[in-house]
Design an enzyme around this catalytic site. Structure first.
Site, PDB file in Angstrom:
ATOM      1  N   MET A  10      22.208  42.454  54.855  1.00 52.76           N
ATOM      2  CA  MET A  10      23.116  42.839  55.928  1.00 52.76           C
ATOM      3  C   MET A  10      24.055  41.643  56.126  1.00 52.76           C
ATOM      4  SD  MET A  10      23.970  45.308  57.763  1.00 52.76           S
ATOM      5  CE  MET A  10      22.748  46.523  58.217  1.00 52.76           C
ATOM      6  N   GLU A 207      38.954  35.143  37.702  1.00 55.46           N
ATOM      7  CA  GLU A 207      39.832  34.129  38.299  1.00 55.46           C
ATOM      8  C   GLU A 207      40.654  34.711  39.447  1.00 55.46           C
ATOM      9  OE1 GLU A 207      40.770  31.150  34.661  1.00 55.46           O
ATOM     10  OE2 GLU A 207      41.991  32.958  34.647  1.00 55.46           O
ATOM     11  N   LYS A 210      44.427  36.097  39.494  1.00 49.95           N
ATOM     12  CA  LYS A 210      44.960  35.738  38.160  1.00 49.95           C
ATOM     13  C   LYS A 210      44.362  36.655  37.090  1.00 49.95           C
ATOM     14  CE  LYS A 210      44.182  31.188  38.428  1.00 49.95           C
ATOM     15  NZ  LYS A 210      43.721  30.055  37.690  1.00 49.95           N
ATOM     16  N   THR A 234      35.627  39.255  50.185  1.00 48.45           N
ATOM     17  CA  THR A 234      34.172  39.450  50.060  1.00 48.45           C
ATOM     18  C   THR A 234      33.893  40.701  49.230  1.00 48.45           C
ATOM     19  OG1 THR A 234      34.042  38.639  52.333  1.00 48.45           O
ATOM     20  CG2 THR A 234      32.009  39.511  51.378  1.00 48.45           C
ATOM     21  N   ASP A 238      31.852  41.528  43.113  1.00 48.94           N
ATOM     22  CA  ASP A 238      30.863  42.617  42.958  1.00 48.94           C
ATOM     23  C   ASP A 238      31.553  43.890  42.470  1.00 48.94           C
ATOM     24  OD1 ASP A 238      28.933  40.874  43.878  1.00 48.94           O
ATOM     25  OD2 ASP A 238      29.273  41.427  45.967  1.00 48.94           O
TER      26      ASP A 238
END
Ligand code: RIB
Length: 292
Positions: A10, A207, A210, A234, A238
């Site tokens: 969480m 990167e 980029k 964030t 992923d």
């Protein structure tokens, strides 16, 4: 089919104008509680892109655990292999400031693995085209999963985050390694350009806007990213990993797979929260169309 073995957290997210200095108190702007964890995020990214996706991992016996499982189910991620363990769920405290983030993870249930518990998941790993792993569960468990997948010919993507020293055997077991620039330097002690040349068609260094870098055995391949206004980075890495797994499971060549993953990641940073901005397949294809 894609399976992710990893963390479920969480995220306790504070947004502030700038990162506080040591010993300083700041008034922030916003607080949110969002589902996260590198493993869960990567599973959600793959599921949003239309893949049958399963999660292997642990939550704690607390309110967060209940809502983390609920969230995965709502996101079409299979939770048959998510166990509830005694103790607290994993949490991450995240500070979003100045277009970037800093994160502290308290692993909680993500670290509570019993001896040889991974053996229970042999069948789902065998049935999967791709297994995605990260480093927010114990390293010996990551190694055991990579070994199992390798033996049955399931492609392994290892996202070595948070960075830590990796045994050479684990590097060999991974088909793809996907650190960002900072993690790459920590892992290999050299610049991305030099590191990718040592692991052609395997080490893919992200990167940010980029794009990403790898070596195809003959030349350095720079796959350009997309310039967008990021509101929260964030979960961008992923999203890249979930999308890369999706493209590889579909049989795309590495260059096209990385480009697909770059496009997905660029869409994810345009929303707050690790999972909220993860795109559907149509949006990624549309963004890729902008390249033509
Ligand atoms: O990669 C972002 C993730 O890292 C967050 O969701 C947080 O839970 C940490 O695991």
């Amino acid at each position: 089919m894609i399976t992710v073995a990893g963390s479920i957290n969480m995220d306790l997210v504070v947004t502030t104008d700038r990162t506080p200095n040591k010993g300083e108190t700041l008034l922030g702007r916003d607080f949110q509680t969002n589902p996260g964890g590198k493993g869960a995020n990567q599973a959600v990214a793959a599921a949003r892109l239309g893949n049958t996706t399963n999660m292997i991992g642990h939550v704690g016996k607390d309110a967060f655990g209940v809502s983390l499982i609920e969230n995965l189910t709502q996101q079409n991620v299979g939770t048959e292999y998510v166990k509830t363990k005694d103790g607290s769920s994993g949490i991450a405290t995240i500070t979003v400031a100045e277009g970037d983030n800093s994160i502290i993870v308290i692993p909680g249930a993500n670290f509570s693995w019993e001896l040889e518990e991974w053996k229970q998941y042999a069948s789902i790993i065998q049935k999967s085209d791709v297994l995605i792993l990260q480093l927010e569960i114990p390293l010996n468990v990551v190694e055991a999963f990579a070994n199992m997948a390798n033996k049955v010919g399931t492609t392994v993507i290892l996202n070595p985050a948070p960075a830590q020293a990796l045994p050479a055997t684990l590097i060999t077991l991974a088909d793809y390694l996907t650190p960002n620039e900072t993690e790459c330097k920590e892992l290999f002690g050299m610049e991305a350009e030099d590191a990718v040349a040592q692991f052609p068609n395997k080490l893919i260094v992200t990167e940010g806007e980029k794009g990403a870098l790898y070596h195809d055995g003959t030349s350095l391949m720079r796959i350009p990213g997309f310039r967008v206004k990021a509101v929260d980075t964030t979960g961008a890495g992923d999203t890249f990993n979930g999308a890369l797994a999706s493209a590889i499971a579909e049989g795309l060549a590495l260059k096209e797979a990385v480009s697909f993953a770059n496009a997905a990641a660029s869409l994810s940073v345009q929303h707050h929260g690790a999972q909220k901005g993860m795109p559907l397949r149509e949006a990624v294809l549309e963004r890729l169309g902008e390249l033509e």
